[in-house]
Design a protein around this motif. Structure first.
Motif, PDB file in Angstrom:
ATOM      1  N   THR A  13       0.804  -1.214   0.000  1.00 30.81           N
ATOM      2  CA  THR A  13       0.000   0.000   0.000  1.00 30.81           C
ATOM      3  C   THR A  13       0.816   1.232   0.000  1.00 30.81           C
ATOM      4  O   THR A  13       0.487   2.205  -0.603  1.00 30.81           O
ATOM      5  CB  THR A  13      -0.886   0.026   1.231  1.00 30.81           C
ATOM      6  OG1 THR A  13      -0.036   0.070   2.343  1.00 30.81           O
ATOM      7  CG2 THR A  13      -1.802  -1.155   1.306  1.00 30.81           C
ATOM      8  N   THR A  24       4.024   1.779  -0.674  1.00 38.19           N
ATOM      9  CA  THR A  24       4.917   2.120  -1.793  1.00 38.19           C
ATOM     10  C   THR A  24       4.180   1.831  -3.103  1.00 38.19           C
ATOM     11  O   THR A  24       3.076   1.313  -3.102  1.00 38.19           O
ATOM     12  CB  THR A  24       6.211   1.277  -1.752  1.00 38.19           C
ATOM     13  OG1 THR A  24       5.864  -0.093  -1.882  1.00 38.19           O
ATOM     14  CG2 THR A  24       6.973   1.513  -0.462  1.00 38.19           C
ATOM     15  N   GLU A  25       4.834   2.156  -4.208  1.00 34.61           N
ATOM     16  CA  GLU A  25       4.163   1.968  -5.503  1.00 34.61           C
ATOM     17  C   GLU A  25       3.921   0.501  -5.830  1.00 34.61           C
ATOM     18  O   GLU A  25       3.071   0.170  -6.635  1.00 34.61           O
ATOM     19  CB  GLU A  25       4.965   2.654  -6.605  1.00 34.61           C
ATOM     20  CG  GLU A  25       4.728   4.148  -6.572  1.00 34.61           C
ATOM     21  CD  GLU A  25       5.486   4.922  -7.627  1.00 34.61           C
ATOM     22  OE1 GLU A  25       6.233   4.288  -8.409  1.00 34.61           O
ATOM     23  OE2 GLU A  25       5.329   6.138  -7.653  1.00 34.61           O
ATOM     24  N   ASP A  59      11.654   1.023  -4.425  1.00 30.93           N
ATOM     25  CA  ASP A  59      10.202   1.053  -4.627  1.00 30.93           C
ATOM     26  C   ASP A  59       9.709   2.338  -3.976  1.00 30.93           C
ATOM     27  O   ASP A  59       9.495   2.387  -2.768  1.00 30.93           O
ATOM     28  CB  ASP A  59       9.591  -0.192  -3.965  1.00 30.93           C
ATOM     29  CG  ASP A  59       8.099  -0.341  -4.249  1.00 30.93           C
ATOM     30  OD1 ASP A  59       7.549   0.460  -5.034  1.00 30.93           O
ATOM     31  OD2 ASP A  59       7.486  -1.240  -3.668  1.00 30.93           O
ATOM     32  N   LYS A  85       4.357   5.852  -2.666  1.00 30.03           N
ATOM     33  CA  LYS A  85       3.302   6.331  -3.556  1.00 30.03           C
ATOM     34  C   LYS A  85       2.935   7.775  -3.210  1.00 30.03           C
ATOM     35  O   LYS A  85       2.862   8.141  -2.034  1.00 30.03           O
ATOM     36  CB  LYS A  85       2.092   5.435  -3.360  1.00 30.03           C
ATOM     37  CG  LYS A  85       1.372   5.099  -4.619  1.00 30.03           C
ATOM     38  CD  LYS A  85       0.262   4.127  -4.333  1.00 30.03           C
ATOM     39  CE  LYS A  85       0.771   2.696  -4.302  1.00 30.03           C
ATOM     40  NZ  LYS A  85      -0.198   1.759  -3.774  1.00 30.03           N
ATOM     41  N   SER A  89       0.239   9.286  -3.210  1.00 28.25           N
ATOM     42  CA  SER A  89      -1.008   9.467  -2.454  1.00 28.25           C
ATOM     43  C   SER A  89      -0.899   8.999  -1.001  1.00 28.25           C
ATOM     44  O   SER A  89      -1.802   9.232  -0.203  1.00 28.25           O
ATOM     45  CB  SER A  89      -2.135   8.688  -3.140  1.00 28.25           C
ATOM     46  OG  SER A  89      -1.788   7.320  -3.191  1.00 28.25           O
ATOM     47  N   THR A  90       0.209   8.316  -0.665  1.00 28.17           N
ATOM     48  CA  THR A  90       0.309   7.710   0.668  1.00 28.17           C
ATOM     49  C   THR A  90       0.283   8.699   1.840  1.00 28.17           C
ATOM     50  O   THR A  90      -0.489   8.499   2.785  1.00 28.17           O
ATOM     51  CB  THR A  90       1.548   6.793   0.750  1.00 28.17           C
ATOM     52  OG1 THR A  90       1.402   5.754  -0.216  1.00 28.17           O
ATOM     53  CG2 THR A  90       1.699   6.170   2.122  1.00 28.17           C
ATOM     54  N   LYS A 132      -7.033  -0.016  -7.665  1.00 25.05           N
ATOM     55  CA  LYS A 132      -5.831   0.705  -8.058  1.00 25.05           C
ATOM     56  C   LYS A 132      -4.675   0.494  -7.083  1.00 25.05           C
ATOM     57  O   LYS A 132      -3.609   1.064  -7.265  1.00 25.05           O
ATOM     58  CB  LYS A 132      -6.136   2.197  -8.215  1.00 25.05           C
ATOM     59  CG  LYS A 132      -6.721   2.489  -9.593  1.00 25.05           C
ATOM     60  CD  LYS A 132      -6.724   3.978  -9.896  1.00 25.05           C
ATOM     61  CE  LYS A 132      -8.037   4.586  -9.480  1.00 25.05           C
ATOM     62  NZ  LYS A 132      -8.078   6.024  -9.545  1.00 25.05           N
ATOM     63  N   ASP A 155      -4.262   1.505  -4.026  1.00 26.25           N
ATOM     64  CA  ASP A 155      -3.902   2.822  -3.546  1.00 26.25           C
ATOM     65  C   ASP A 155      -4.536   3.025  -2.166  1.00 26.25           C
ATOM     66  O   ASP A 155      -5.721   2.787  -1.971  1.00 26.25           O
ATOM     67  CB  ASP A 155      -4.476   3.815  -4.571  1.00 26.25           C
ATOM     68  CG  ASP A 155      -4.212   5.252  -4.221  1.00 26.25           C
ATOM     69  OD1 ASP A 155      -4.106   5.562  -3.029  1.00 26.25           O
ATOM     70  OD2 ASP A 155      -4.144   6.055  -5.161  1.00 26.25           O
TER      71      ASP A 155
END
Ligand code: ADP
Ligand code: MG
Length: 320
Positions: free
Chosen positions: A14, A16-17, A135, A138, A140-141, A240, A242
């Motif tokens: 979750t 990381t990408e 990695d 993300k 959005s994290t 997704k 995410d």
């Protein structure tokens, strides 16, 4: 119904990408870099792990000819072992190397301090190199974590990755509670521990190794970018992959529960009023009875109200 008040998150699922890339190779014996990569990729072709895809992709980009491994063995949470071209090769973390008596004279602390994952490669139990994989976190994290925390959720990060790597990622994200080098059974145990302390636990993960914990959690959340086993074990799949989806899923489920309660009201109120009137409770005072046509209309209105109210869910704003 009690609300979820703790969330356990797998680092790769979750946060990381989840699309790791090979960033460098350290040479630790007199085997050329491309040869280390070629041997490793030949084995990793047989693995389903996201780290494995990073290695295979890098080898393909360099146009290295891969061969087929024999005696392939995946060691959960640690790495892989196989024979390639008659050579016995091990790829994995420090624990795996230690268990096989591979001497690690020089570690890869520097890469780990940048939050990177290090996979050691040994041939005939002699260390030949280390593959460094990155990695990124993300985009959005951070916002998603902030939203979860502001709702009072207790956040715990888990990872099979090394302690120094986990520490850096946790620090970057402001996560104070985390555990590294965890095996699948331990992930399950951590979820159970939180539950035994009276918490309602959500678990978010993507890997085969997360499946037992996903099944144990009050709400299991799989990432659509992850493995099938994870999705089968979880109640929710975020397509997704995410963490922002988790915040939205929570908002949607709260709005849905509210809507269900309102609908119960609409479903019962017409009957609660209509049935006694039809039975004549008001007749002695007002001479009032319910005509069958009006009663039938009220029944339909009950359904129409429920549906109309449920449709309002389409309009709720889920964005953070
Ligand atoms: P996570 O919980 O972060 O998803 P895993 O439990 O899957 O991690 O893996 C833990 C560690 O084991 C990895 O960081 C890596 O060092 C090693 N490992 C696991 N699978 C592989 C593989 N296919 N090839 C090399 N190393 C691996
Ligand atoms: Mg994972």
């Amino acid at each position: 119904m009690e609300k979820i008040d703790a969330i356990v998150i797998d680092k790769t699922g979750t946060l990381t990408e989840g699309k790791p890339k090979l960033v460098s190779i350290s040479i630790l014996a007199d085997l050329p870099e491309n040869e280390v990569l070629r041997l490793a990729a030949s084995i990793e072709r047989a693995s389903e792990h996201p780290l494995a895809s990073a290695v295979v992709k890098a080898a393909e980009e360099r146009g290295l000819p891969l061969s087929s491994p024999t005696n392939f063995q995946a060691i959960t949470g640690k790495g892989v072992a196989a024979s390639v071209e008659g050579r016995e090769v091990l790829i994995g973390n420090l624990q795996l190397m230690r268990e096989h008596g591979v001497d690690i004279v020089r570690g890869s602390g520097a890469a780990q301090k940048q939050g990177k994952t290090v996979m050691y490669v040994a041939v005939y139990k002699q260390l030949v190199g280390a593959l460094v994989v990155g990695d990124p976190i993300k985009a959005s994290t951070p916002a998603a974590l902030a939203a979860l925390k502001s709702e009072g959720l207790h956040v715990v990060m888990l990872t099979g990755d090394s302690r120094p790597t986990a520490e850096v990622i946790a620090q970057q994200l402001g996560i104070t509670e985390y555990e590294a080098e965890v095996l699948p059974e331990r992930k399950l145990e951590i979820v159970r521990d939180l539950q035994s302390k009276g918490r309602r636990v959500a678990m978010a993960g993507d890997g085969i190794n997360d499946a037992p914990a996903l099944a144990q959690a009050d709400v299991g959340i799989a990432m659509g970018t992850g493995t099938d086993v994870a999705m089968e074990s979880a109640g929710i799949t975020l397509l997704k992959g995410d963490l922002g989806g988790l915040v939205r899923a929570r908002k949607l489920s709260e709005a849905t529960m509210r809507n269900i309660r309102q609908n119960l009201f609409f479903a019962f109120i017409y009957n609660a009023l209509g049935v006694p009137i039809a039975a004549g409770v008001l007749y002695p005072f007002f001479g009032l009875l319910l005509q069958p046509t009006i009663a039938a209309a009220a029944m339909s209105f009950s359904s129409v109200s429920v549906i109309a109210n449920a449709l309002r869910l389409r309009n709720i704003k889920l964005d953070m």
